[in-house]
Design an enzyme around this catalytic site. Structure first.
Site, short mmCIF file in Angstrom:
data_model
loop_
_atom_site.label_atom_id
_atom_site.label_comp_id
_atom_site.label_asym_id
_atom_site.label_seq_id
_atom_site.Cartn_x
_atom_site.Cartn_y
_atom_site.Cartn_z
N GLU A 109 10.16 6.43 15.95
CA GLU A 109 10.26 5.92 14.58
C GLU A 109 11.60 6.35 13.98
O GLU A 109 12.35 5.54 13.44
CB GLU A 109 9.10 6.48 13.75
CG GLU A 109 9.14 6.08 12.29
CD GLU A 109 8.10 6.82 11.47
OE1 GLU A 109 7.82 6.38 10.33
OE2 GLU A 109 7.57 7.86 11.92
N HIS A 110 11.90 7.64 14.04
CA HIS A 110 13.18 8.19 13.58
C HIS A 110 13.88 8.84 14.76
O HIS A 110 13.30 9.69 15.43
CB HIS A 110 12.98 9.28 12.51
CG HIS A 110 12.08 8.90 11.38
ND1 HIS A 110 10.73 9.24 11.35
CD2 HIS A 110 12.33 8.24 10.23
CE1 HIS A 110 10.20 8.79 10.23
NE2 HIS A 110 11.15 8.17 9.53
N ASP A 122 14.41 9.12 4.34
CA ASP A 122 13.12 9.09 3.65
C ASP A 122 13.29 8.78 2.17
O ASP A 122 12.38 8.22 1.54
CB ASP A 122 12.41 10.43 3.81
CG ASP A 122 11.75 10.58 5.16
OD1 ASP A 122 11.55 9.56 5.84
OD2 ASP A 122 11.43 11.72 5.54
N HIS A 142 3.31 -40.45 21.78
CA HIS A 142 4.49 -39.85 21.17
C HIS A 142 5.67 -40.83 21.23
O HIS A 142 6.39 -41.02 20.25
CB HIS A 142 4.86 -38.55 21.91
CG HIS A 142 4.03 -37.36 21.54
ND1 HIS A 142 2.67 -37.32 21.73
CD2 HIS A 142 4.38 -36.17 20.99
CE1 HIS A 142 2.21 -36.16 21.31
NE2 HIS A 142 3.23 -35.43 20.86
N THR A 183 3.77 9.87 11.78
CA THR A 183 5.23 9.85 11.81
C THR A 183 5.77 10.53 13.06
O THR A 183 5.12 11.39 13.66
CB THR A 183 5.80 10.50 10.55
OG1 THR A 183 7.22 10.25 10.49
CG2 THR A 183 5.56 12.00 10.53
N GLU A 242 5.25 -36.19 30.13
CA GLU A 242 4.23 -35.22 29.73
C GLU A 242 2.84 -35.85 29.60
O GLU A 242 1.88 -35.16 29.24
CB GLU A 242 4.63 -34.56 28.40
CG GLU A 242 5.86 -33.66 28.53
CD GLU A 242 6.13 -32.82 27.28
OE1 GLU A 242 5.49 -33.10 26.23
OE2 GLU A 242 6.95 -31.89 27.35
N TYR A 260 0.83 -1.20 0.00
CA TYR A 260 0.00 0.00 0.00
C TYR A 260 0.86 1.25 0.00
O TYR A 260 1.82 1.36 0.77
CB TYR A 260 -0.93 0.02 1.21
CG TYR A 260 -1.85 1.23 1.16
CD1 TYR A 260 -2.79 1.34 0.13
CD2 TYR A 260 -1.74 2.26 2.08
CE1 TYR A 260 -3.61 2.46 0.04
CE2 TYR A 260 -2.56 3.37 2.01
CZ TYR A 260 -3.49 3.47 0.97
OH TYR A 260 -4.29 4.59 0.86
N GLN A 275 -10.08 0.28 2.28
CA GLN A 275 -10.62 -0.61 1.25
C GLN A 275 -9.52 -1.31 0.46
O GLN A 275 -9.71 -2.43 -0.04
CB GLN A 275 -11.58 0.14 0.33
CG GLN A 275 -11.02 1.36 -0.36
CD GLN A 275 -11.26 2.64 0.42
OE1 GLN A 275 -11.29 2.63 1.64
NE2 GLN A 275 -11.44 3.74 -0.29
N GLN A 332 9.53 16.65 9.45
CA GLN A 332 8.59 15.57 9.76
C GLN A 332 7.22 16.11 10.14
O GLN A 332 6.20 15.46 9.89
CB GLN A 332 9.16 14.70 10.88
CG GLN A 332 10.39 13.92 10.47
CD GLN A 332 10.17 13.05 9.24
OE1 GLN A 332 9.36 12.13 9.25
NE2 GLN A 332 10.87 13.35 8.15
N ASN A 372 -2.83 6.11 7.11
CA ASN A 372 -3.41 6.85 8.25
C ASN A 372 -4.01 5.87 9.27
O ASN A 372 -3.85 4.66 9.17
CB ASN A 372 -4.47 7.85 7.75
CG ASN A 372 -5.62 7.17 7.03
OD1 ASN A 372 -5.87 5.98 7.20
ND2 ASN A 372 -6.35 7.93 6.23
N HIS A 404 4.34 16.27 7.51
CA HIS A 404 3.60 15.10 7.05
C HIS A 404 2.13 15.16 7.43
O HIS A 404 1.26 14.77 6.65
CB HIS A 404 4.20 13.83 7.67
CG HIS A 404 5.34 13.25 6.90
ND1 HIS A 404 5.19 12.57 5.72
CD2 HIS A 404 6.66 13.23 7.17
CE1 HIS A 404 6.36 12.17 5.28
NE2 HIS A 404 7.27 12.55 6.15
#
Length: 440
Positions: free
Chosen positions: A339-340, A373, A432, A248, A427, A129, A193, A270, A225, A273
């Site tokens: 994040e950064h 980036d 087994h 971000t 066990e 995406y 979607q 940043q 988002n 954004h």
């Protein structure tokens, strides 16, 4: 404009520190309630639902949900030469770094005739995406596609929102970037979607031109988002996801040697954004803090997205955090898990080695987040909201699965047969052990 948090002279536990630090308030659960009916609509009605939702959210009803391959290819010819050169160089650098990320398999001889191998197998198909709301992101096409290609994924599909001013097609530079990377399966589908389309697939053919539509994928990646994040949370388990990427973030750990103009410029970069973007400076220098505050006013007034930047800097998610010293500052940024994270201090490289939580670390005055980036070669799809404490950014590993292959001969199994039986009986699972004894 930007608030201050003064932690000097305070001995805080980690819990107390986390409570003091700024963070964007993102209600993914509420967003999930909004998008759940949309996901179900796409699952049930396929292409018809995707067109209706595009008209509702993007203001345009796409003629083509799947962008014709010739349209994708033709977009390269319309590229500005400077943009084409920048894209080519970014692709080259990102490919080089991600090729080095591919992990090697291994074989261990546990005993004579007893072997365990590990193989890395790429997922079959991925959906990538690329956002297109407040800005468009051809750079995100590169980050997603190159990582998947380096992993050896055989089938890639890209989705990006239809644009009203582009005849219902995704952004032209996004399409051109897909073409440069050899991707011709591109959809004019945005938001939650698009996540639904990738997870559930869409009905067999486009109702307008008969083009084959999207088959379900195994993994969905890419930023977006809060509604995209919520959609990814809801389909997790149907498909794999990279992370629930939120707004971000940039954190800068700086001392009195840092250039206030550089620090302010990076915070603003940043903040442009998103109004929810987080910009945080952590410093033991009150002088630097004051100088940065002044520079932020000038930078914000002069920047193109001044309204958006002002909102982000004024929000509760942004702040200047004053600390006693760099040791205290290191504790703050490790608790924050940005994040950064930029480090602009004396001996920044040594300090960077002691960072334990960050999506990506940018060392020194000439390694701004903007470099990452676009053209550092690293990946810019990174964990947000503190998720850097437990997850990594997007990379080759996001599209690989480790599979262990076990191969023992009769003598090797016989050597451990009694011990397997002992453990099985301990066990309470005697069958087994019987499965082993049956071979002898």
């Amino acid at each position: 404009m930007i608030s201050r948090i003064d932690l000097r002279g305070r001995a805080l536990s980690r819990r107390e520190l986390l409570a003091e630090l700024p963070r964007a308030e993102v209600d993914v659960e509420h967003a999930g309630e909004v998008v759940a009916p949309l996901l179900d609509d796409v699952r049930r009605r396929g292409a018809a639902a995707l067109r209706d939702l595009a008209e509702r959210f993007d203001g345009v009803r796409p003629t083509h949900l799947r962008v014709p391959a010739e349209t994708v290819a033709a977009a390269v010819g319309a590229l500005d030469p400077d943009v084409r050169a920048a894209l080519d160089e970014t692709i080259r650098r990102v490919r080089e770094v991600h090729a080095a990320q591919v992990p090697a398999g291994f074989t261990v001889q546990v005993a004579p005739g007893a072997q365990v191998r590990q193989r890395w197998i790429p997922v079959r198909r991925v959906g990538l995406y690329v956002p297109g709301g407040l800005a468009v992101y051809p750079s995100s096409v590169i980050m997603n596609v190159v990582a998947a290609q380096a992993a050896g994924v055989g089938s890639l599909a890209v989705a990006s929102p239809p644009q009203k001013d582009h005849d219902g097609l995704p952004d032209a530079v996004v399409l051109a970037t897909c073409a440069l990377l050899g991707v011709d399966e591109v959809y004019a589908v945005g938001g939650a979607q698009a996540v639904a389309m990738f997870a559930y697939g869409a009905d067999g053919t486009d109702e307008v031109d008969g083009a084959t539509l999207c088959e379900p994928v195994d993994v969905v990646t890419g930023p977006g988002n809060v509604y995209v994040a919520a959609a990814k949370r809801l389909v997790r388990g149907v498909v794999g996801i990279d992370s629930e990427a939120g707004p971000t973030e940039i954190a800068i750990l700086a001392d009195g040697t840092a250039d206030a103009g550089h620090v302010a410029a990076d915070l603003v970069s940043q903040a442009e954004h998103d109004p929810l973007a987080a910009a945080v400076l952590v410093t033991p220098s009150a002088e630097l803090a004051g100088a940065v505050e002044a520079k932020l006013v000038d930078r914000t007034d002069a920047t193109f997205h001044r309204g958006r930047v002002a909102q982000a800097l004024d929000g509760s998610q942004s702040a200047i955090v004053l600390v006693d010293d760099l040791e205290a500052g290191l504790a703050v940024v490790n608790a924050y898990g940005a994040e950064h994270l930029e480090i602009q201090t004396v001996d920044a490289a040594a300090l960077a080695e002691r960072v334990t939580s960050a999506g990506a670390i940018f060392v020194g005055p000439y390694s701004p987040v903007s470099l990452g980036d676009y053209m550092a070669g690293s990946n810019h799809v990174l964990p947000t909201g503190g998720c850097a404490h437990f997850t990594s950014g997007l990379g080759v590993h996001s599209f690989l699965r480790a599979v262990q292959v076990i191969e023992y001969d009769a003598d090797a199994l016989g050597e451990v047969a009694d011990r397997i039986v002992a453990l099985a009986e301990a066990e309470g699972l005697p069958a087994h052990g019987e499965a082993v004894r049956a071979r002898f």
